[in-house]
Scaffold this motif. Sequence first.
Motif: not given
Length: 270
Positions: A181-199
């Motif tokens: 239910a999440i736009e693929p482009r937004l999901l990819t960006a979100f996952k990238r940010i998440r992976n790069n953040s320590r928490n």
Amino acid sequence: MAIKKETAEMPVEQKLKNLYQLQTLLTEIDRLKALRGELPQEVEDLDAEIEGLTTRLGHFNEDVERLNADITAKQGKIAEAQAAIERYKEQINDVKNNREYDMLSKEIEFQTLEVELQNKRIGEATRTIEAKKADIENCKAALEERRADLDVKKSELEEITAETKAEEEKLREKAKNLELAIEPRLLTAFKRIRNNSRNGLGIVYVERDACGGCFNKIPPQRQLDIRMRKKIIVCEYCGRIMIDPDLAGVKIEKAADEKPKRRIRKTAAK
Ligand SMILES: [Zn+2]
């Protein structure tokens, strides 16, 4: 395909809401992972330690065996020397001249020294064995301790794994469905940010006028934009996606006395 189109046309507000819900699920999965996080490593470490101690114990036992064999060999040498001394002592009674007497006396002296030397070496070996036996006892005690630790950690890990596995699978299933239910482009960006953040946070809300991820202050205009929910806004410092706490369903305790207090402090500082 139909889903993709739907998600792209979805209002920003809904996009953010879904993303925040996904973040909540992922955070919970992270928490479950962290729960058993240390245990697999601890079990592995204990296994390695037990293996090391077992090897060391084996070496100590071999050393003791070798030293005991040495002692037996030296006792054999002593017996031989003593037999020789007895023989020479009998012969010395029947000597025919001084030369023979001197020769036998020297032999007796030599064999006596040999007995002394072997006894001295047996004493040394015995002391070494005693020290090794103390090492063996320490090693055995440490092994017993580590094995007990390992039993506890192993059952703990098994318990946690059994408990969390079902929960984790359920959360993963939910997350997978939500991702659709999440736009693929937004999901990819979100996952990238998440992976790069320590928490592991890819989307955060504004708290005390600051980014909930990096705690840098968010300018008022940006905060207003976030509250408008008309476009995806990221923190200019850490790049995390920002969400209005109300939309996230988070109740922020904006203590009524917080703002006045701050003002008081500011004026006091000036
Ligand atoms: Zn930030």
